[in-house]
Design a protein around this motif. Sequence first.
Motif, PDB file in Angstrom:
ATOM      1  N   GLN A  93       0.812  -1.218   0.000  1.00  0.00           N
ATOM      2  CA  GLN A  93       0.000   0.000   0.000  1.00  0.00           C
ATOM      3  C   GLN A  93       0.845   1.267   0.000  1.00  0.00           C
ATOM      4  O   GLN A  93       0.382   2.318  -0.445  1.00  0.00           O
ATOM      5  N   SER A  94       2.069   1.180   0.476  1.00  0.00           N
ATOM      6  CA  SER A  94       2.939   2.355   0.435  1.00  0.00           C
ATOM      7  C   SER A  94       3.290   2.735  -0.998  1.00  0.00           C
ATOM      8  O   SER A  94       3.651   3.887  -1.272  1.00  0.00           O
ATOM      9  N   ASP A  96       1.012   2.168  -3.452  1.00  0.00           N
ATOM     10  CA  ASP A  96      -0.286   2.403  -4.085  1.00  0.00           C
ATOM     11  C   ASP A  96      -0.745   3.820  -3.754  1.00  0.00           C
ATOM     12  O   ASP A  96       0.058   4.669  -3.359  1.00  0.00           O
ATOM     13  N   VAL A  97      -2.044   4.078  -3.885  1.00  0.00           N
ATOM     14  CA  VAL A  97      -2.574   5.422  -3.625  1.00  0.00           C
ATOM     15  C   VAL A  97      -3.567   5.439  -2.464  1.00  0.00           C
ATOM     16  O   VAL A  97      -4.181   6.460  -2.202  1.00  0.00           O
ATOM     17  N   HIS A  98      -3.700   4.302  -1.758  1.00  0.00           N
ATOM     18  CA  HIS A  98      -4.676   4.213  -0.668  1.00  0.00           C
ATOM     19  C   HIS A  98      -4.009   3.783   0.624  1.00  0.00           C
ATOM     20  O   HIS A  98      -2.995   3.070   0.593  1.00  0.00           O
ATOM     21  N   ASN A 264       3.133  11.366   1.133  1.00  0.00           N
ATOM     22  CA  ASN A 264       3.476  11.339  -0.289  1.00  0.00           C
ATOM     23  C   ASN A 264       2.282  10.976  -1.163  1.00  0.00           C
ATOM     24  O   ASN A 264       2.159  11.461  -2.291  1.00  0.00           O
ATOM     25  N   GLN A 265       1.396  10.129  -0.657  1.00  0.00           N
ATOM     26  CA  GLN A 265       0.220   9.751  -1.445  1.00  0.00           C
ATOM     27  C   GLN A 265      -0.743  10.916  -1.589  1.00  0.00           C
ATOM     28  O   GLN A 265      -1.282  11.165  -2.668  1.00  0.00           O
ATOM     29  N   VAL A 270       3.588   9.911  -4.654  1.00  0.00           N
ATOM     30  CA  VAL A 270       3.436   8.488  -4.951  1.00  0.00           C
ATOM     31  C   VAL A 270       2.072   8.300  -5.596  1.00  0.00           C
ATOM     32  O   VAL A 270       1.065   8.754  -5.059  1.00  0.00           O
ATOM     33  N   GLY A 271       2.031   7.633  -6.753  1.00  0.00           N
ATOM     34  CA  GLY A 271       0.768   7.460  -7.465  1.00  0.00           C
ATOM     35  C   GLY A 271       0.345   8.743  -8.154  1.00  0.00           C
ATOM     36  O   GLY A 271       1.047   9.765  -8.119  1.00  0.00           O
TER      37      GLY A 271
END
Length: 557
Positions: A93-94, A96-98, A264-265, A270-271
Motif C-alpha cells: 500500500q505504500s 499504491d494510492v490508498h 506522499n500519497q 506516490v501514485g
Amino acid sequence: MEKIRSAVRYYGSFICILALQIIVITYFGIQKNWLFGDEQWTFNLANRYYEPFLGTIDASPYYGKWLSPDFWNSVLTVNPAYGFNYGSVFYNQSLDVHPPLYYLIIHTICSFFPNIYSKWFGIIPNIVFFLLSQFVIYNIGTLIFKKRYTALLLCLFYGFSWGVINNAVYVRMYGLLSLWAVISYYLHLKLMNRFNRNSLIMVLLFSLLGILTQYYFLIFQFFVSAGYSIYLLFKKEYKHLLEYCIGYLGILGAVIIIFPAAINQITGKVGNQGNEAFRNLVTAPFGENVRAFAHIISKDMFGGHANWVIAFFISAFFVSLLLRFVDIQLSINHDDGISIDLHTHIINDDIYFHIRLALFSQIICYTIFIIVGYFCTISKIAPYIVTRYLVITYPLISVLVVSLAVCIVNINHKSIKYLEMLVIIMTVIFSLNMYRTKNLFAYDPNYSKMLNTITQDYDSDIAFIIVNGQKGFWPVMHEALTMRMTNQSLLLAESDMKDLSNLLKSYKQDHQAFLAYKTYTCKMNKDVFVKQMTQATGYKKYKVVDSYMGDIYLFEK
C-alpha cells in the motif's frame, strides 16, 4: 411489560428489514459475474507477498514469458507461507494510492483460505459493514426523530437504495468508508447534544480509522468538523473547541506515524491520485461535473426521479402550510348542492415570523452543510464520475428525505401511518426502478459468454495473449481472473509483437483457439492488430467476444 413488548416489536421489525436487505445484497452478489480491475487489485495488493503491480507501474518482469493459471491464482490469493503477513500489506500500500486498513482486513480473511480465491471474501465483509452501518443509522434515527418507528423507516429507505446495494457488492473499501463516516456523523450529533470527553475520544478514534481506510474521508470529515466547530463558536464553547482541534491535530499526527506513506500519497509524490485531485481543482468543469454527480445520486437514491422528488416535496410543503392555516370543509347535499367552508387560523389577521432553531433544525442544517460541502468538493476534484465517491453521503441524504417526510406529516398533525405510507411508497418505487442486473457495476453479460467459451467449448485448453502499450501492469489486471481459467497466458508489449511467432513456437502446444486482448493503451489500429495476430498464429477466423478498456478477440482455426 408493555415496554418490553414494544421493544421486541421494534427490534423484530428491524431484524426483518435487515434480513430482507441481506437477501437482496446476496442475490446481486450471486449475479456479479466479473470483478472490475480495481476489485482485482484489492486481492492483489492485499495478498501478493511484497510485489504489488506485478512489477513497477511502467515495467514488469513477466512480459514475454508463458504464464500458468497457477501464477495468476498466486497473484490474487495468499501463499500459505505468508499468511497474516501484515508487513507485506503495508509495503504494497505504500506504493499504491490508498491507506492500508481495508487491505489488512481482506488479507486477514484470505489468510484463512490460502491459495483460494472467492469474490465472497470481499462481499461478505461489505455485508458486515452494511449491517453495522444500519445499526448506527437506526441510532441516528432515534436521536433525531425521538421515535423508533421513524428510525426503522430511515433504515428501510437507506438500505434498499440501489446505490447502497450496488456498493455492497463492490469489492473495494467504500462500504467500510461509509461505516466510519456514519459513525463520525452520529458521534458529532451526540456531541452537539452534550459535549463530553469520552464521546470526543470515540470521535477521534473512528476518524483515525476513516483516514486509514480512504483519503476521501478527510474531505467528509473536514465538513463534519467545520460544521461542528461553527456550532461551538455560536455557543461560545471556546474551551471545547480548543480541545476538539487539538484532538484532531493529534489524529493527523497518528496517521503519519502509523502510515508515513500517507504524506506522499496525498501530495501526489506516490501514485497519480493526489496530483490529479490538485489538477482537477483548477481545470475540472465544475458545473458539468455537478450535473453528472447529481444524476448519479438521482439514480442511486431516487430511481432516476430526483426532479420529481424535489417537486413533490416543495409542493407538499406549501400545500401543507396552506392546509395548516386554512380549514377547508367540503360537504355535499343532494338538495342544496355542494357547500365549501373556509376557516383561517392566522391570529388577528397578522402574519409574523419568529425563527428559533431547535436541535432538530440545527441537525438538519448541519447535515445539509456536510452534504453540500462534500458534494461540491468531490465535483471539483474527483478523477471519475462514479458512485463510489458519493456513497459516504447516502446515509445523510436518507436523513434529509425522511426528515422532509416527517415535517410534511407533522405540519398537518397527521399520524405516523401517513409517514409510514409515504416512506414505504418512495422506497418501493425508487428501488424497483433500478433493481436490474444490468445496472450492477462490473456486470458484463459478454464476460459470461467468454467464460463459457473457455470452460465449455474449449475445456480451458485455450491460450490468452495480452498485447499492451508498454510493459506495465495496467490494464493487465482487468483479466487476471480470466487468465486463471486458461491453459497458458502471455503478456506482450506492442513493440514486441514481432516476437510473437517465435514465442508461439516455444510454446510447443497446439490449440484450437487463442484469446487476444488488445488493450486501450495500444496505438495500432484494429486491422493491423488482426493482421499481425493471424500471421503469427495462422488462425484466420476471429471475432470480438468482449470489450472493456480494449477488445478481446477469439481467433480460431
